[in-house]
Design an enzyme around this catalytic site. Structure first.
Site, short mmCIF file in Angstrom:
data_model
loop_
_atom_site.label_atom_id
_atom_site.label_comp_id
_atom_site.label_asym_id
_atom_site.label_seq_id
_atom_site.Cartn_x
_atom_site.Cartn_y
_atom_site.Cartn_z
N ARG A 46 -1.56 -3.30 16.42
CA ARG A 46 -2.60 -3.74 15.48
C ARG A 46 -1.99 -3.72 14.09
NH1 ARG A 46 -1.68 0.14 12.74
NH2 ARG A 46 -3.40 -0.51 11.45
N GLY A 47 -2.77 -4.16 13.10
CA GLY A 47 -2.23 -4.32 11.75
C GLY A 47 -1.78 -5.77 11.63
N ALA A 48 -2.22 -6.43 10.54
CA ALA A 48 -2.05 -7.88 10.44
C ALA A 48 -0.61 -8.37 10.70
CB ALA A 48 -2.58 -8.36 9.10
N ASP A 237 -5.84 -8.01 5.66
CA ASP A 237 -5.78 -8.82 6.88
C ASP A 237 -5.87 -10.31 6.59
OD1 ASP A 237 -6.89 -6.04 7.74
OD2 ASP A 237 -6.01 -6.99 9.51
N ASN A 247 -9.95 -6.29 4.53
CA ASN A 247 -9.14 -5.19 5.07
C ASN A 247 -10.07 -4.31 5.90
OD1 ASN A 247 -6.55 -3.83 5.29
ND2 ASN A 247 -7.46 -2.19 4.07
N LYS A 248 -9.52 -3.27 6.47
CA LYS A 248 -10.27 -2.37 7.35
C LYS A 248 -11.60 -1.94 6.75
CE LYS A 248 -9.53 -1.50 10.64
NZ LYS A 248 -10.15 -2.30 11.71
O1 MRU Z 1 -8.02 -3.21 13.10
P1 MRU Z 1 -6.61 -3.02 12.61
O2 MRU Z 1 -6.06 -1.67 12.88
O3 MRU Z 1 -5.70 -4.13 13.09
O4 MRU Z 1 -6.74 -3.17 11.04
C1 MRU Z 1 -5.61 -2.97 10.25
C2 MRU Z 1 -5.86 -3.07 8.81
O5 MRU Z 1 -6.96 -3.28 8.36
C3 MRU Z 1 -4.65 -2.98 7.91
O6 MRU Z 1 -4.96 -2.36 6.72
C4 MRU Z 1 -4.15 -4.40 7.63
O7 MRU Z 1 -3.99 -5.11 8.82
C5 MRU Z 1 -2.87 -4.41 6.88
S1 MRU Z 1 -1.56 -3.84 7.87
C6 MRU Z 1 -0.12 -3.93 6.99
#
Ligand code: MRU
Length: 335
Positions: A46-48, A237, A247-248
């Site tokens: 996970r994470g963009a 994201d 973002n989250k």
């Molecule tokens: O739901 P996730 O864990 O994929 O969400 C991740 C985030 O919101 C991060 O802050 C974002 O993707 C940036 S990662 C470098």
């Protein structure tokens, strides 16, 4: 880094299973594109930016498994694979960016044999990973100057090595300052409901010996009021043309609190996280996830049966609350 977030190894996509961290450091081996799709959807990765890398590798491994001699049949089957992968998670634009990039490789190699195109796709997916790590290091170098020796920096979710090919975006900025020998102390928000802060950010910062203190999300305002937070750095994201950033879930709340307490609020993200097809953050598709993530903690129910639940996974921070956006090309401030 002492671990690899994701790699294309032999004829598999291997990724650290983030749902098992921090108690178990185990790797999931994906042998086909459906397994990669499941890993993205179920957040093993996970994470963009990491989702982008996984999608590129998913396309590559999917292409490798296609049985077709002519370009048109190959392309038709590949488009189906791309379609499948694009349905995994809706918010991080990097997923769609990576799939587009892989489809462009197919078009650019139109005259070549299917075998050659398959090879080109695997090479491209490895390039996406390599580039992502370099980009994060540039984000880190560009953002490091925004942090001062002795700063207490709050971050939300995990925008670290685990959320990218390696090194991280928000945590890349922190790593950049740390490598300049500045004493940086991080407050990591727990990040309910998926606990990326508690499980992942705390884990990877401790591995790197970067001082970190874990707090629950509802403690952030109190710490800001007490003057214990100097800066806030988060990832993103999807960033709209006007600078609104998804973002989250919980990031928006932090940004409003930051404004009230006059704390600089930075977003760190690669240029691939910008979506110039949308004007404002209102156009961003916010993923709603399974309600069990809210009603249960590690499989144990914590809320009454049949309670009504919402579970939006992201929120949008309006550009007016963002002090600057740190990218690999430099630091963007308001016009
Ligand atoms: O739901 P996730 O864990 O994929 O969400 C991740 C985030 O919101 C991060 O802050 C974002 O993707 C940036 S990662 C470098």
């Amino acid at each position: 880094m002492s671990f690899k977030t994701i790699e294309y190894k032999g004829d598999s996509v291997v990724l650290i299973d983030q749902t098992k961290l921090p108690s178990k450091e185990v790797y999931a081996v994906c042998k086909d594109y459906k397994a990669v799709g499941r890993a993205i959807k179920n957040m093993l990765i996970r994470g963009a930016p990491a989702i982008g890398v996984a999608a590129a590798m998913g396309v590559a491994i999917g292409a490798a498994g296609i049985v077709a001699d002519d370009f048109d049949t190959f392309k038709k089957r590949l488009d189906k694979i791309c379609d499948h992968l694009s349905q995994t998670r809706p918010t991080a634009v990097n997923l769609f960016w990576a799939i587009d990039r892989m489809q462009n490789v197919v078009e650019a190699n139109r005259g070549k044999s299917v075998k050659q195109i398959k090879k080109a796709l695997i090479a491209e997916s490895k390039r996406v990973l390599k580039e992502d790590i370099s980009i994060c290091k540039l984000i880190g170098a560009n953002g490091a100057d925004l942090l001062d020796d002795g700063d207490n920096v709050l971050t939300h979710c995990n925008a670290g090595a685990l959320a990218t090919g390696g090194y991280g975006t928000a945590l890349g900025v922190i790593r950049g300052a740390h490598s300049q020998r500045k004493k940086i102390h991080v407050y990591a928000d727990e990040t309910r409901p998926f606990l990326q802060g508690a499980r992942l950010t705390a884990w990877e910062l401790m591995k790197d010996n970067i001082p970190v203190t874990l707090i629950t999300d509802n403690m952030a305002g109190h710490l800001m009021k007490k003057g214990l937070i100097d800066k806030i750095v988060v990832g993103a994201d999807r960033i709209a043309s006007n600078g609104d950033a998804a973002n989250k879930i919980g990031t928006y709340t932090l940004s409003v609190l930051a404004k009230e307490h006059k704390i600089p609020f930075y977003v760190a993200a690669p240029v691939s996280t910008f979506d110039f097809n949308i004007r404002t953050g209102d156009e961003i598709n916010i993923e709603e996830r399974d309600t069990a993530e809210v009603t249960h903690v590690f499989g144990k129910r914590i809320a009454p049966e049949n309670v009504s639940v919402r579970n939006p996974a992201f929120d949008v921070t309006p550009n007016k609350y963002i002090t600057a956006i740190v990218t690999e090309r430099g630091v963007l401030r308001k016009p």
